[in-house]
Design a protein around this motif. Structure first.
Motif, mmCIF file in Angstrom:
data_model
loop_
_atom_site.group_PDB
_atom_site.id
_atom_site.type_symbol
_atom_site.label_atom_id
_atom_site.label_comp_id
_atom_site.label_asym_id
_atom_site.label_seq_id
_atom_site.Cartn_x
_atom_site.Cartn_y
_atom_site.Cartn_z
ATOM 1 N N ALA A 261 -9.482 -3.741 7.000
ATOM 2 C CA ALA A 261 -8.214 -4.285 7.495
ATOM 3 C C ALA A 261 -8.431 -5.689 8.067
ATOM 4 O O ALA A 261 -7.617 -6.588 7.843
ATOM 5 N N ILE A 262 -9.531 -5.908 8.758
ATOM 6 C CA ILE A 262 -9.854 -7.227 9.294
ATOM 7 C C ILE A 262 -10.073 -8.210 8.143
ATOM 8 O O ILE A 262 -9.566 -9.335 8.163
ATOM 9 N N VAL B 224 -4.584 -1.549 10.121
ATOM 10 C CA VAL B 224 -5.036 -0.381 9.363
ATOM 11 C C VAL B 224 -3.850 0.211 8.601
ATOM 12 O O VAL B 224 -3.985 0.588 7.430
ATOM 13 N N GLU B 225 -2.707 0.254 9.261
ATOM 14 C CA GLU B 225 -1.514 0.802 8.604
ATOM 15 C C GLU B 225 -1.117 -0.053 7.400
ATOM 16 O O GLU B 225 -0.754 0.464 6.345
ATOM 17 N N GLY B 226 -1.186 -1.389 7.575
ATOM 18 C CA GLY B 226 -0.856 -2.298 6.470
ATOM 19 C C GLY B 226 -1.807 -2.120 5.302
ATOM 20 O O GLY B 226 -1.390 -2.113 4.136
ATOM 21 N N LEU B 227 -3.085 -1.974 5.597
ATOM 22 C CA LEU B 227 -4.065 -1.761 4.531
ATOM 23 C C LEU B 227 -3.833 -0.413 3.859
ATOM 24 O O LEU B 227 -3.907 -0.304 2.632
ATOM 25 N N THR B 228 -3.537 0.607 4.651
ATOM 26 C CA THR B 228 -3.271 1.932 4.082
ATOM 27 C C THR B 228 -2.089 1.871 3.122
ATOM 28 O O THR B 228 -2.131 2.436 2.028
ATOM 29 N N GLU B 229 -1.033 1.150 3.526
ATOM 30 C CA GLU B 229 0.125 0.994 2.642
ATOM 31 C C GLU B 229 -0.275 0.291 1.347
ATOM 32 O O GLU B 229 0.175 0.651 0.257
ATOM 33 N N LYS B 230 -1.132 -0.721 1.462
ATOM 34 C CA LYS B 230 -1.601 -1.445 0.278
ATOM 35 C C LYS B 230 -2.392 -0.511 -0.643
ATOM 36 O O LYS B 230 -2.206 -0.524 -1.863
ATOM 37 N N LEU B 231 -3.266 0.325 -0.061
ATOM 38 C CA LEU B 231 -4.055 1.269 -0.859
ATOM 39 C C LEU B 231 -3.156 2.272 -1.570
ATOM 40 O O LEU B 231 -3.403 2.635 -2.720
ATOM 41 N N VAL B 232 -2.110 2.706 -0.876
ATOM 42 C CA VAL B 232 -1.151 3.631 -1.493
ATOM 43 C C VAL B 232 -0.413 2.924 -2.628
ATOM 44 O O VAL B 232 -0.263 3.465 -3.728
ATOM 45 N N ASP C 105 -1.465 10.404 11.091
ATOM 46 C CA ASP C 105 -0.554 9.436 11.703
ATOM 47 C C ASP C 105 -1.254 8.750 12.867
ATOM 48 O O ASP C 105 -1.876 9.405 13.713
ATOM 49 N N GLY C 106 -1.159 7.415 12.901
ATOM 50 C CA GLY C 106 -1.745 6.645 13.989
ATOM 51 C C GLY C 106 -3.235 6.417 13.823
ATOM 52 O O GLY C 106 -3.818 5.633 14.531
ATOM 53 N N GLU C 107 -3.864 7.122 12.946
ATOM 54 C CA GLU C 107 -5.299 6.975 12.671
ATOM 55 C C GLU C 107 -5.456 6.839 11.163
ATOM 56 O O GLU C 107 -4.678 7.416 10.414
ATOM 57 N N PRO C 108 -6.450 6.120 10.703
ATOM 58 C CA PRO C 108 -6.670 6.071 9.262
ATOM 59 C C PRO C 108 -7.106 7.425 8.735
ATOM 60 O O PRO C 108 -7.614 8.231 9.455
#
Length: 183
Positions: A152-153, A159-167, A180-183
């Protein structure tokens, strides 16, 4: 024949060679793991190599029953398509992660389909982890929470933004668990 030999093994080896037998067994375990990652049986190695690598010889290397020269080890690494260092036993075993971590699994085949200008950092990161783990034959890669935070850095996002990108990229394998709230 004057080759460097990594191991000296055998049932009749003197007691002072006990550490060499342990090393031979560790080396054999690494050889077996790399072969298994490539989904090859011992006979599959013999077939794929056109008879260059006999099943009985590779099996004896894997059991630690037969000495392997540096030259032969290098040739075997080339056959498997891995760096020689990946065939050598690790000096310090990895410590398992603590309980409670969510499971993040990347689909490496889908990751390769993402344009490099978008996924380049993630592709390089995944390749580095594979090299570190000696994990060359799998189609998925598990990463830790800390890895996701580091990525994410790198991507200058949360982390949420990166998770959305991975999805969005569809690179999360079905057995990924993101809390939720944690990767």
């Amino acid at each position: 024949m004057n080759e460097d030999v990594l191991t000296v093994t055998g049932d009749n080896a003197p007691d002072e060679e006990l550490p060499n037998r342990e090393y031979a067994k560790s080396l054999g375990a690494r050889l077996r793991a790399i072969r298994a990652q490539q989904h090859l049986s011992l006979h599959g190695v013999e077939r794929k190599s056109g008879g260059r690598w006999k099943a009985v010889v590779v099996g004896s290397y894997e059991r630690g029953d037969r000495a392997v020269s540096v030259q032969r080890l290098a040739e075997l690494a080339e056959f498997y398509g891995v760096p020689v260092g990946e065939l050598l036993p690790k000096e310090h075993p990895q410590v398992a992660s603590g309980p409670g971590l969510s499971k993040i699994v990347l689909n490496l085949e889908r990751l390769q389909a993402i344009p490099s200008e978008e996924a380049g950092p993630l592709v390089r990161f995944a390749a580095a982890i594979q090299r570190q783990r000696g994990d060359y034959g799998n189609k998925v890669l598990s990463i830790r929470n800390e890895d996701l935070r580091s990525l994410a850095i790198i991507y200058d996002t949360s982390v949420e933004g990166l998770t959305e990108k991975l999805v969005r990229w569809q690179v999360l394998a079905p057995d990924s668990v993101i809390l939720d709230g944690e990767p």
